[in-house]
Design a protein around this motif. Sequence first.
Motif, PDB file in Angstrom:
ATOM      1  N   ALA A 114       0.823  -1.209   0.000  1.00 18.37           N
ATOM      2  CA  ALA A 114       0.000   0.000   0.000  1.00 18.37           C
ATOM      3  C   ALA A 114       0.859   1.262   0.000  1.00 18.37           C
ATOM      4  O   ALA A 114       0.471   2.281  -0.569  1.00 18.37           O
ATOM      5  CB  ALA A 114      -0.940  -0.008   1.204  1.00 18.37           C
ATOM      6  N   ARG A 115       2.030   1.207   0.612  1.00 20.94           N
ATOM      7  CA  ARG A 115       2.946   2.358   0.639  1.00 20.94           C
ATOM      8  C   ARG A 115       3.671   2.534  -0.688  1.00 20.94           C
ATOM      9  O   ARG A 115       4.402   3.495  -0.879  1.00 20.94           O
ATOM     10  CB  ARG A 115       4.006   2.166   1.728  1.00 20.94           C
ATOM     11  CG  ARG A 115       3.543   2.382   3.128  1.00 20.94           C
ATOM     12  CD  ARG A 115       4.737   2.478   4.087  1.00 20.94           C
ATOM     13  NE  ARG A 115       5.706   1.408   3.900  1.00 20.94           N
ATOM     14  CZ  ARG A 115       5.766   0.289   4.597  1.00 20.94           C
ATOM     15  NH1 ARG A 115       4.885   0.057   5.548  1.00 20.94           N
ATOM     16  NH2 ARG A 115       6.691  -0.616   4.354  1.00 20.94           N
ATOM     17  N   GLY A 116       3.493   1.568  -1.580  1.00 24.03           N
ATOM     18  CA  GLY A 116       4.177   1.645  -2.861  1.00 24.03           C
ATOM     19  C   GLY A 116       5.632   1.246  -2.774  1.00 24.03           C
ATOM     20  O   GLY A 116       6.451   1.656  -3.595  1.00 24.03           O
ATOM     21  N   SER A 117       5.959   0.411  -1.803  1.00 24.47           N
ATOM     22  CA  SER A 117       7.342  -0.011  -1.605  1.00 24.47           C
ATOM     23  C   SER A 117       7.820  -1.016  -2.644  1.00 24.47           C
ATOM     24  O   SER A 117       8.988  -1.366  -2.666  1.00 24.47           O
ATOM     25  CB  SER A 117       7.514  -0.625  -0.210  1.00 24.47           C
ATOM     26  OG  SER A 117       7.203   0.318   0.770  1.00 24.47           O
ATOM     27  N   GLY A 118       6.927  -1.492  -3.489  1.00 23.89           N
ATOM     28  CA  GLY A 118       7.320  -2.475  -4.488  1.00 23.89           C
ATOM     29  C   GLY A 118       7.387  -3.864  -3.903  1.00 23.89           C
ATOM     30  O   GLY A 118       6.952  -4.108  -2.784  1.00 23.89           O
ATOM     31  N   PRO A 119       7.945  -4.794  -4.674  1.00 16.88           N
ATOM     32  CA  PRO A 119       8.035  -6.183  -4.203  1.00 16.88           C
ATOM     33  C   PRO A 119       8.797  -6.275  -2.884  1.00 16.88           C
ATOM     34  O   PRO A 119       9.756  -5.540  -2.661  1.00 16.88           O
ATOM     35  CB  PRO A 119       8.805  -6.885  -5.322  1.00 16.88           C
ATOM     36  CG  PRO A 119       8.630  -6.030  -6.519  1.00 16.88           C
ATOM     37  CD  PRO A 119       8.520  -4.627  -6.007  1.00 16.88           C
ATOM     38  N   GLN A 120       8.347  -7.173  -2.033  1.00 18.63           N
ATOM     39  CA  GLN A 120       8.991  -7.399  -0.747  1.00 18.63           C
ATOM     40  C   GLN A 120       9.635  -8.778  -0.767  1.00 18.63           C
ATOM     41  O   GLN A 120       9.006  -9.768  -1.136  1.00 18.63           O
ATOM     42  CB  GLN A 120       7.965  -7.329   0.388  1.00 18.63           C
ATOM     43  CG  GLN A 120       7.291  -5.974   0.524  1.00 18.63           C
ATOM     44  CD  GLN A 120       8.261  -4.901   0.942  1.00 18.63           C
ATOM     45  OE1 GLN A 120       8.843  -4.974   2.025  1.00 18.63           O
ATOM     46  NE2 GLN A 120       8.448  -3.900   0.113  1.00 18.63           N
ATOM     47  N   SER A 121      10.877  -8.843  -0.362  1.00 17.01           N
ATOM     48  CA  SER A 121      11.586 -10.124  -0.347  1.00 17.01           C
ATOM     49  C   SER A 121      11.204 -10.924   0.890  1.00 17.01           C
ATOM     50  O   SER A 121      10.721 -10.378   1.883  1.00 17.01           O
ATOM     51  CB  SER A 121      13.102  -9.894  -0.363  1.00 17.01           C
ATOM     52  OG  SER A 121      13.530  -9.375   0.890  1.00 17.01           O
ATOM     53  N   ALA A 122      11.455 -12.221   0.827  1.00 26.34           N
ATOM     54  CA  ALA A 122      11.218 -13.084   1.980  1.00 26.34           C
ATOM     55  C   ALA A 122      12.070 -12.614   3.161  1.00 26.34           C
ATOM     56  O   ALA A 122      11.612 -12.625   4.307  1.00 26.34           O
ATOM     57  CB  ALA A 122      11.525 -14.536   1.629  1.00 26.34           C
ATOM     58  N   GLU A 123      13.288 -12.180   2.886  1.00 21.93           N
ATOM     59  CA  GLU A 123      14.169 -11.691   3.956  1.00 21.93           C
ATOM     60  C   GLU A 123      13.588 -10.457   4.630  1.00 21.93           C
ATOM     61  O   GLU A 123      13.606 -10.343   5.856  1.00 21.93           O
ATOM     62  CB  GLU A 123      15.549 -11.372   3.403  1.00 21.93           C
ATOM     63  CG  GLU A 123      16.338 -12.587   3.002  1.00 21.93           C
ATOM     64  CD  GLU A 123      17.670 -12.235   2.355  1.00 21.93           C
ATOM     65  OE1 GLU A 123      17.949 -11.043   2.126  1.00 21.93           O
ATOM     66  OE2 GLU A 123      18.430 -13.170   2.058  1.00 21.93           O
ATOM     67  N   GLN A 124      13.076  -9.514   3.838  1.00 22.34           N
ATOM     68  CA  GLN A 124      12.480  -8.303   4.405  1.00 22.34           C
ATOM     69  C   GLN A 124      11.287  -8.661   5.283  1.00 22.34           C
ATOM     70  O   GLN A 124      11.129  -8.125   6.380  1.00 22.34           O
ATOM     71  CB  GLN A 124      12.024  -7.354   3.294  1.00 22.34           C
ATOM     72  CG  GLN A 124      13.151  -6.689   2.544  1.00 22.34           C
ATOM     73  CD  GLN A 124      12.650  -5.958   1.315  1.00 22.34           C
ATOM     74  OE1 GLN A 124      11.968  -6.532   0.469  1.00 22.34           O
ATOM     75  NE2 GLN A 124      12.983  -4.679   1.219  1.00 22.34           N
ATOM     76  N   LEU A 125      10.446  -9.553   4.792  1.00 20.59           N
ATOM     77  CA  LEU A 125       9.254  -9.937   5.540  1.00 20.59           C
ATOM     78  C   LEU A 125       9.619 -10.697   6.816  1.00 20.59           C
ATOM     79  O   LEU A 125       9.027 -10.465   7.859  1.00 20.59           O
ATOM     80  CB  LEU A 125       8.326 -10.770   4.661  1.00 20.59           C
ATOM     81  CG  LEU A 125       7.718  -9.981   3.505  1.00 20.59           C
ATOM     82  CD1 LEU A 125       7.060 -10.922   2.513  1.00 20.59           C
ATOM     83  CD2 LEU A 125       6.737  -8.943   4.003  1.00 20.59           C
ATOM     84  N   ALA A 126      10.599 -11.589   6.743  1.00 16.76           N
ATOM     85  CA  ALA A 126      11.023 -12.344   7.927  1.00 16.76           C
ATOM     86  C   ALA A 126      11.540 -11.403   9.006  1.00 16.76           C
ATOM     87  O   ALA A 126      11.226 -11.567  10.190  1.00 16.76           O
ATOM     88  CB  ALA A 126      12.091 -13.366   7.549  1.00 16.76           C
TER      89      ALA A 126
END
Length: 94
Positions: free
Chosen positions: A9-21
Amino acid sequence: MEALARAFARGSGPQSAEQLAKFVELPMDAVEDHLGVLVKGEILAATSGGQGYVFTRPLEKLTVADVASTFRKQLSLPPRIDLREERTLAQLIE
């Protein structure tokens, strides 16, 4: 899911598994397992080039029930949430 929805929603683009973890403070293997379920259930798509994950539909079109149903079907789990839940992911993160 909420973390990914907020980033999207913030427009941050794709999120990696590492970022989410890191954001949800869970082990990488657990996050990757969950992401795999969501990709197989067509809630998320992996980006080409391995940049991360994006939603397959606008947040206004994905409901909490869609996500819960995907996990229930993919993992053969008993229902623990009302699958008639109509809130969208966009509403969830407001």
